[in-house]
Design a protein around this motif. Structure first.
Motif, short mmCIF file in Angstrom:
data_model
loop_
_atom_site.label_atom_id
_atom_site.label_comp_id
_atom_site.label_asym_id
_atom_site.label_seq_id
_atom_site.Cartn_x
_atom_site.Cartn_y
_atom_site.Cartn_z
N CYS A 25 -1.05 8.35 -7.15
CA CYS A 25 0.39 8.13 -7.36
C CYS A 25 1.23 9.06 -6.50
CB CYS A 25 0.74 8.29 -8.85
SG CYS A 25 0.07 6.95 -9.88
N LEU A 26 0.71 10.24 -6.18
CA LEU A 26 1.41 11.13 -5.25
C LEU A 26 1.37 10.57 -3.83
CD1 LEU A 26 0.25 14.62 -6.54
CD2 LEU A 26 2.59 13.73 -6.60
N ALA A 27 0.22 9.98 -3.47
CA ALA A 27 0.06 9.46 -2.11
C ALA A 27 0.86 8.17 -1.91
CB ALA A 27 -1.42 9.21 -1.83
N GLY A 28 0.95 7.36 -2.94
CA GLY A 28 1.69 6.09 -2.84
C GLY A 28 2.49 5.88 -4.10
#
Length: 239
Positions: A64-67
């Motif tokens: 979720c941090l990456a996308g």
């Protein structure tokens, strides 16, 4: 009197294995222990369990941090494995619609941190041809139970699938996203119910989040102020 007589004839049974239990729509102790309920620290966006202690502050998983997700917050009641996987498949493909009430209760407990007043609760829709084959939308049964339990407004046909999508089993996250892109829209007669509202989307299983992402995108395009998601089971990466 009649209720007592019926309980003698038809005592409550565990929704998973059929063993006698004390109340309707409940699990026996053994089945409860075999289900992987999501507890403790979780990703605030997708509900996947995380290592560490829950301090009350929001945290996010690497995915979720990456996308970042198109929705703001999310929770899941169970991990999609073992006994839980069997229950979900029975509910989804085996006509076990009786599981909806118990499952909605588990979801309400898991979703407590993201529930709020004035929410509009809606399920992820099935395409009409898939609905015709299956005869019911399992996500709509869950959303009705969640809405009733939360005292929230329910709109079971808020979203419609405007094109059919391929089954996603075995697809990569990128392929799932492409498969779902542009597949849903807010039903025209309900467009006036969405602007400025927080929409709570309900589904049975979250894997990559592509289906929920498409549904959330449709709600935001129709003017929703915020979208949150709540699922019965979350597929988590093997440790």
């Amino acid at each position: 009197m009649l209720q007592s007589a019926l309980r003698l004839i038809y005592p409550p049974r565990c929704v998973a294995c059929g063993e006698p239990v004390e109340s309707d729509h409940a699990l026996c102790a053994r089945c409860w222990g075999e289900l992987d309920f999501v507890t403790g620290l979780v990703c605030d966006a997708c509900g996947v369990p995380l290592p560490g202690e829950d301090t009350g502050d929001p945290v996010w998983c690497d995915d979720c941090l990456a996308g970042p997700r198109p929705w703001s917050r999310g929770r899941a009641a169970l991990l999609y494995r073992g006994r839980a996987r069997g229950l979900v498949l029975a509910f989804k493909h085996g006509d076990r619609t009786d599981l909806a009430r118990a499952a909605a209760g588990w979801m309400l407990r898991a979703g407590r941190p993201i529930l709020g007043s004035g929410m509009l609760v809606a399920p992820v829709p099935l395409h009409r041809w898939r609905l015709l084959r299956r005869r019911y939308n399992q996500s709509a049964l869950l959303s009705r139970g969640v809405a009733e339990g939360a005292g929230a407004e329910h709109c079971p046909d808020l979203l419609v699938r405007i094109r059919a999508t391929r089954p996603q089993e075995g697809m990569s996250a990128e392929a799932r996203a492409a498969n779902q892109a542009g597949a849903m829209a807010v039903e025209p007669r309900h467009r006036g119910r969405v602007p400025g509202r927080t929409v709570l989307l309900i589904d049975d299983v979250m894997t990559s989040g592509a289906t929920l992402g498409a549904a959330a995108g449709a709600c935001l395009a129709a003017g929703a102020a915020e979208v949150r998601v709540l699922v019965l089971a979350r597929v988590a990466k093997a440790e």
